[in-house]
Scaffold this motif. Structure first.
Motif, short mmCIF file in Angstrom:
data_model
loop_
_atom_site.label_atom_id
_atom_site.label_comp_id
_atom_site.label_asym_id
_atom_site.label_seq_id
_atom_site.Cartn_x
_atom_site.Cartn_y
_atom_site.Cartn_z
N VAL A 27 0.83 -1.22 0.00
CA VAL A 27 0.00 0.00 0.00
C VAL A 27 0.85 1.26 0.00
O VAL A 27 0.40 2.32 -0.41
CB VAL A 27 -1.01 0.06 1.18
CG1 VAL A 27 -2.14 -0.93 0.99
CG2 VAL A 27 -0.31 -0.13 2.52
N TYR A 28 2.09 1.13 0.47
CA TYR A 28 3.01 2.29 0.42
C TYR A 28 3.99 2.15 -0.74
O TYR A 28 5.13 2.59 -0.66
CB TYR A 28 3.76 2.41 1.75
CG TYR A 28 2.85 2.73 2.90
CD1 TYR A 28 2.23 3.98 3.00
CD2 TYR A 28 2.55 1.77 3.86
CE1 TYR A 28 1.36 4.27 4.04
CE2 TYR A 28 1.68 2.05 4.90
CZ TYR A 28 1.09 3.30 4.98
OH TYR A 28 0.23 3.59 6.00
N ASP A 29 3.57 1.42 -1.76
CA ASP A 29 4.40 1.19 -2.95
C ASP A 29 5.56 0.25 -2.71
O ASP A 29 6.52 0.20 -3.47
CB ASP A 29 4.92 2.51 -3.55
CG ASP A 29 3.78 3.37 -4.03
OD1 ASP A 29 2.75 2.79 -4.44
OD2 ASP A 29 3.90 4.60 -3.98
N GLY A 30 5.49 -0.49 -1.61
CA GLY A 30 6.46 -1.57 -1.41
C GLY A 30 7.79 -1.13 -0.83
O GLY A 30 8.09 0.07 -0.76
N LEU A 31 8.55 -2.11 -0.38
CA LEU A 31 9.89 -1.87 0.15
C LEU A 31 10.81 -2.78 -0.67
O LEU A 31 10.53 -3.98 -0.80
CB LEU A 31 9.92 -2.24 1.63
CG LEU A 31 11.20 -1.95 2.38
CD1 LEU A 31 11.48 -0.44 2.40
CD2 LEU A 31 11.10 -2.45 3.82
N SER A 32 11.87 -2.20 -1.18
CA SER A 32 12.68 -2.92 -2.15
C SER A 32 13.31 -4.20 -1.58
O SER A 32 13.94 -4.17 -0.51
CB SER A 32 13.74 -1.95 -2.67
OG SER A 32 14.83 -2.63 -3.13
N ALA A 33 13.12 -5.29 -2.31
CA ALA A 33 13.71 -6.60 -1.96
C ALA A 33 13.23 -7.15 -0.62
O ALA A 33 13.95 -7.87 0.07
CB ALA A 33 15.22 -6.55 -2.00
N VAL A 34 12.02 -6.76 -0.23
CA VAL A 34 11.40 -7.33 0.97
C VAL A 34 10.01 -7.84 0.54
O VAL A 34 9.29 -7.14 -0.17
CB VAL A 34 11.26 -6.29 2.10
CG1 VAL A 34 10.76 -6.95 3.37
CG2 VAL A 34 12.60 -5.61 2.36
N TYR A 35 9.69 -9.06 0.94
CA TYR A 35 8.44 -9.68 0.49
C TYR A 35 7.70 -10.31 1.65
O TYR A 35 8.29 -10.70 2.65
CB TYR A 35 8.74 -10.74 -0.58
CG TYR A 35 9.25 -10.13 -1.86
CD1 TYR A 35 8.37 -9.69 -2.84
CD2 TYR A 35 10.61 -9.95 -2.05
CE1 TYR A 35 8.84 -9.09 -4.00
CE2 TYR A 35 11.09 -9.34 -3.20
CZ TYR A 35 10.20 -8.92 -4.18
OH TYR A 35 10.66 -8.31 -5.31
N ASP A 36 6.38 -10.43 1.47
CA ASP A 36 5.53 -11.10 2.46
C ASP A 36 4.99 -12.39 1.83
O ASP A 36 4.64 -12.41 0.65
CB ASP A 36 4.33 -10.23 2.83
CG ASP A 36 4.76 -8.93 3.51
OD1 ASP A 36 5.90 -8.88 4.02
OD2 ASP A 36 3.95 -7.98 3.53
N TYR A 37 4.91 -13.42 2.65
CA TYR A 37 4.29 -14.66 2.17
C TYR A 37 2.81 -14.63 2.51
O TYR A 37 2.43 -14.33 3.65
CB TYR A 37 4.99 -15.88 2.80
CG TYR A 37 6.34 -16.08 2.17
CD1 TYR A 37 6.49 -16.84 1.02
CD2 TYR A 37 7.46 -15.45 2.69
CE1 TYR A 37 7.72 -16.99 0.41
CE2 TYR A 37 8.71 -15.59 2.08
CZ TYR A 37 8.83 -16.36 0.95
OH TYR A 37 10.05 -16.49 0.33
#
Ligand code: ATP
Length: 514
Positions: A27-37
């Protein structure tokens, strides 16, 4: 599927669409190279972790597990060498302002030469047909030998320069090879600099008493510092292993390959403590054993290869990677390292505590040597997921998207589908079947849309079985069970469902293939 780039894009969008992997804080345009399962991803990830844990810990009476904290005393990282040497060489392109790992730029250049070798092999394969002998061709064909020599020269020069910290020569090599920024084509490079990959943080409330800490960049050190505690309390005898799974953090310079290279990721590591002098035989053993574990999942023998290291890390006397054929080519999936007594000796020196083993058989104390197997859980996830995603041409000229996950790893083992959702009796029986199966397997209920569409949805979701409940089921207690990969349908008794599913998803059945 068209080409590798397209395939990789499909993998990423499929992972999102079917609830496997989301970008972190999207929702905040993501965080680089961090992902959620996501809801399915977390199950697949857990199943991979369990499959590893079972093979490594439960099946070996001389291997036990621990779960060490992510925070560790800061001296740990001084002792392990990470404060001084956990660096990657970075280089910036002055025109595009993009940052790269200098060694990766050079390795990618070599991968292009390797692609030329593959091309030659394919051409020759076509020309010679059944008489073609790949090993012989590779070792005798002039053009192939030339390419291979070029790769070896480049990699060995890079290895030497990195080892000697001669970063000027790494830059010179990039310039000599005329390597351009893959995005802009510019060859206007800065000097190469070292960049430490550890994330720092602080422990404590007040600014003056706060202690500088690091988020662990690997789980292994939590095992080393607990070596003696585990050995004594578990009365472990050499050879024995300690295994652990958990989060690790690295401030990666470039991380553009989805969950292949993340800044927060999970490792599954095992340190095997052995008598000095036996490391060659244990290295061989774990190399073979770990490959067998991978092969047991049936992702295809051709998708794996070993890459023995010529340039060794400061702690190792032998090392190899198990590489997997990802959509972007062969890359490291797991590392197997013979770490000597480096780590235990370092912790002895920095802590002042003895970290030795008393061997009753020979009546003497020594610092054990260590054989390590280290695999990234997220990389394993990507290997399984990308390899399983296929688009199949069907006989009636249509296609279907199937996620052919190994059934033992699939998030949902069976979906129960009442043929008609408005039929209360069918819904009731479907729910009864779920109530019974859910004690043994993760199952799902799916009533929306025509049954054909539900089959497709479950195929794309990777569910190995669909169980359809219809009017006949009410009369004779039978249902239709459909197999994801063959699309074969069978009429079976409800009471037999458990054993049919178990046969296909049981961990034992899969691990016995090792
Ligand atoms: P690479 O050369 O790809 O950076 P590495 O040699 O630094 O990897 P190791 O330190 O040997 O990796 O870590 C062991 C395993 O942890 C790797 O084989 C990989 O599967 C996983 N791993 C390492 N870094 C990452 C990362 N940034 N994201 C996801 N997995 C990782």
């Amino acid at each position: 599927m068209a080409n590798n780039d397209d395939q990789f894009k499909k993998v990423i969008s499929h992972a999102k669409e079917y609830g496997y992997v989301f970008q972190s804080s999207e929702v905040y345009d993501g965080l680089s190279a961090v992902y959620d399962y996501a809801q399915n991803g977390v199950e697949l990830k857990k199943n991979i972790r369990d499959y590893w844990w079972k093979a490594m810990v439960q099946m070996n009476e001389n291997i036990v597990g621990i779960d060490a904290a992510i925070f560790m005393h800061p001296t740990t990282w001084k002792a392990s060498g990470h404060v001084d040497a956990f660096n990657d060489p970075l280089i910036d392109n002055k025109d595009s302002k993009k940052r790269y790992r200098a060694d990766v730029l050079i390795e990618d250049y070599c991968a292009k030469i390797e692609a030329k070798i593959e091309k030659e092999v394919k051409k020759a394969e076509k020309r010679f047909g059944d008489a073609f002998n790949k090993d012989e061709f590779i070792s005798t064909n002039g053009r192939v030998l030339g390419y291979q020599e070029k790769i070896n020269t480049i990699l060995s020069r890079m290895g030497k320069s990195l080892e000697n910290e001669d970063l000027a020569d790494v830059k010179a090599l990039i310039e000599e090879l005329e390597i351009a920024d893959p995005l802009s084509g510019s060859k206007n490079w800065t000097d190469v600099k070292q960049f430490n990959l550890m994330f720092g943080t602080k422990l404590g409330a007040s600014a003056d008493s706060a202690m500088d800490l690091y988020l662990r960049p690997e789980t292994a050190q939590g095992i080393f510092v607990n070596f003696l505690n585990v050995q004594k309390t578990g009365r472990m005898k050499i050879p024995f292993g300690i295994a652990q799974t958990g989060k690790a953090f690295r401030n990666e310079i470039v991380a553009r390959q989805f969950i292949f290279r993340m800044r927060e990721f999970e490792q599954m590591e095992m340190q095997f403590f052995i008598k000095p002098g036996t490391q060659t035989e244990w290295f061989k053993y774990w190399k073979e054993h770990r490959l067998k574990w991978h092969l047991s999942l049936g992702l295809g023998e051709d998708n794996y290869r070993f890459h023995d290291h010529e340039k060794l890390a400061h702690y190792a006397d032998a090392a190899t990677d198990i590489e997997f054929k990802f959509p972007f080519g062969f890359k490291e999936l797991e590392g197997i390292h013979s770490r000597t007594d480096f780590d235990l000796k370092q912790h002895e020196e920095h802590s002042g505590k003895k970290l030795q083993y008393f061997d009753h058989e020979v009546n003497e104390s020594y610092t054990p040597y260590v054989l390590e197997t280290s695999i990234g859980l997220d990389r394993m996830f990507l290997a399984v997921f990308s390899n399983s995603l296929v688009e199949e041409e069907l006989e009636n000229n249509t296609t279907r998207t199937v996620l052919k996950l190994p059934a033992v790893l699939a998030p949902v083992k069976a979906a129960i589908l009442p043929l008609v959702r408005k039929d209360e009796a069918l819904v009731k029986l479907s729910k009864e079947i779920i109530e019974d199966l859910k004690w043994d397997f993760s199952v799902a209920y799916d009533e929306k849309d025509a049954v054909g569409r539900r089959y497709r949805r479950q195929d794309a979701n990777g569910t190995p079985f669909c169980i359809t409940v219809d009017g006949e089921s009410l009369e004779d207690n039978t249902v239709t069970i459909r197999h994801r990969d063959t699309m074969e349908q069978q009429r079976v008794k409800i009471e037999d469902l458990k054993s049919i599913i178990k046969k296909e998803v049981d961990v034992k059945e899969w691990l016995m293939r090792m």
